[in-house]
Design an enzyme around this catalytic site. Structure first.
Site, PDB file in Angstrom:
ATOM      1  N   GLY A  83       0.764  -1.254   0.000  1.00 60.54           N
ATOM      2  CA  GLY A  83       0.000   0.000   0.000  1.00 60.54           C
ATOM      3  C   GLY A  83       0.790   1.296   0.000  1.00 60.54           C
ATOM      4  N   SER A  84       2.109   1.219  -0.184  1.00 58.59           N
ATOM      5  CA  SER A  84       2.860   2.477  -0.063  1.00 58.59           C
ATOM      6  C   SER A  84       2.576   3.450  -1.219  1.00 58.59           C
ATOM      7  CB  SER A  84       4.360   2.217   0.078  1.00 58.59           C
ATOM      8  OG  SER A  84       4.938   1.885  -1.144  1.00 58.59           O
ATOM      9  N   ASP A 111      -5.539  -5.082  -5.610  1.00 54.39           N
ATOM     10  CA  ASP A 111      -4.483  -6.107  -5.620  1.00 54.39           C
ATOM     11  C   ASP A 111      -5.117  -7.486  -5.502  1.00 54.39           C
ATOM     12  OD1 ASP A 111      -1.176  -5.798  -5.034  1.00 54.39           O
ATOM     13  OD2 ASP A 111      -2.029  -7.786  -4.725  1.00 54.39           O
ATOM     14  N   ASP A 128      -7.817 -10.463  -8.894  1.00 58.88           N
ATOM     15  CA  ASP A 128      -6.785 -10.784  -9.877  1.00 58.88           C
ATOM     16  C   ASP A 128      -7.027  -9.953 -11.137  1.00 58.88           C
ATOM     17  OD1 ASP A 128      -5.072 -11.782 -11.730  1.00 58.88           O
ATOM     18  OD2 ASP A 128      -5.581 -13.896 -11.397  1.00 58.88           O
ATOM     19  N   PHE A 129      -6.144  -9.000 -11.376  1.00 61.14           N
ATOM     20  CA  PHE A 129      -6.381  -8.051 -12.455  1.00 61.14           C
ATOM     21  C   PHE A 129      -5.981  -8.585 -13.830  1.00 61.14           C
ATOM     22  CE2 PHE A 129      -6.914  -3.657 -14.017  1.00 61.14           C
ATOM     23  CZ  PHE A 129      -8.114  -3.416 -13.375  1.00 61.14           C
ATOM     24  N   ASP A 153       2.077  -0.972 -10.449  1.00 61.09           N
ATOM     25  CA  ASP A 153       3.343  -1.510  -9.935  1.00 61.09           C
ATOM     26  C   ASP A 153       3.192  -3.033  -9.860  1.00 61.09           C
ATOM     27  OD1 ASP A 153       5.928  -1.292  -8.937  1.00 61.09           O
ATOM     28  OD2 ASP A 153       5.303  -1.030  -6.862  1.00 61.09           O
ATOM     29  N   LYS A 193       5.029  -0.393 -14.412  1.00 58.86           N
ATOM     30  CA  LYS A 193       6.343  -1.010 -14.172  1.00 58.86           C
ATOM     31  C   LYS A 193       6.595  -2.141 -15.164  1.00 58.86           C
ATOM     32  CE  LYS A 193       7.204  -3.680 -10.448  1.00 58.86           C
ATOM     33  NZ  LYS A 193       7.622  -3.656  -9.044  1.00 58.86           N
TER      34      LYS A 193
END
Ligand SMILES: C[S@@+](CC[C@H](N)C(=O)[O-])C[C@H]1O[C@@H](n2cnc3c(N)ncnc32)[C@H](O)[C@@H]1O
Length: 249
Positions: A83-84, A111, A128-129, A153, A193
């Site tokens: 969660g950052s 997530d 699950d994306f 990310d 990413k």
């Protein structure tokens, strides 16, 4: 010739040896991980600033250079656990309304793992994306609200087979692009990413079809030995959709 009982004994000894060697290897790599963590200034900084992990500083650094996150914006954070990045997104968009003088933003954190509550963010855990169904659910949850920034990310758990891992992260990138194309407002941005490899230039070319400019970023907080880098696609051009009269618009 070996008798069957001595053959079995030999086999058992071999299995035990393999087990011990594997334990030793795991112990060595966890020791290396601990040493690296303890020596990493970003790990300490994350503790001081109360971020859930050191990745926060990657996003902070990229945002300092590009200003993609601003008060009032709507952000979707894909692969958000622990969660950052969402913590940073909440601060920068003022999604928790901490600054009454600035517009309040929105942060949606997604997530496939559990994400513990983040004040100011809406959480969609265990999603699950890599499935179209997940995209549909999030589009529904947005209820027509257009998104200014999609962050991804997302990274698969590494198998250790580099080429396979790279293919899997590229697959997640295309899922992020697909989703972003559905929900992003015109001129919105996407930050994803990747792990460097031969597919990245193709990914860049594909992004150019949908965005006005593409930039590659490697923040200092991203470990130099890591092949990780980030693609910032700015200025979503929109997608053509079929109109009722059969034309495209
Ligand atoms: C590097 S971590 C993200 C760290 C996060 N940005 C932060 O700052 O706390 C990558 C995340 O991608 C998530 N992920 C990987 N595959 C996914 C998928 N198919 N759907 C959703 N999340 C996924 C993982 O569960 C993991 O939490």
């Amino acid at each position: 010739m070996l008798s069957s009982s001595s053959f079995v004994k030999k086999e058992l000894n071999f299995t035990k040896m393999c087990f011990l060697v594997n334990c030793l290897k795991r112990w060595k790599s966890s020791q290396q991980w601990l040493i690296r963590q303890n020596a990493d200034p970003y790990v300490e900084k994350a503790r001081i600033y109360n971020y859930r992990c050191r990745s926060a500083f990657k996003l902070l650094e990229m945002n300092d250079k590009t200003n993609i996150l601003m008060p009032g914006l709507t952000v979707v954070d894909l692969g958000a656990s622990p969660g950052s990045w969402s913590q940073v997104a909440v601060q920068k968009t003022n999604a928790d309304g901490a600054d009454k003088s600035k517009p309040k933003g929105t942060v949606l954190s997604i997530d496939k793992l559990q994400i513990f509550p983040i004040p100011g963010a809406t959480i969609m855990s265990n999603m699950d994306f890599s499935t179209i169904e997940a995209h549909d659910k999030v589009v529904e949850a947005l209820n027509g609200k257009k998104v200014d920034v999609v962050l991804s990310d997302m990274a698969p758990s590494a198998t250790g087979v580099k080429e396979l891992d790279k293919d899997r992260i590229i697959g997640l990138c295309y899922m992020a692009i697909r989703f972003a194309a559905l929900v992003t407002r015109n001129d919105g941005n996407l930050l994803i990413k990747v792990w460097d490899g031969k597919e990245v230039p193709i990914l860049e070319m594909d992004l150019e079809r949908f965005y006005k400019s593409i930039k590659i970023l490697k923040p200092q907080a991203s470990r130099s030995e890591s092949s990780e880098k980030f693609l910032l696609a700015r200025g979503f051009k929109g997608i053509q959709r079929p109109l009722a009269n059969g034309r495209w618009g």
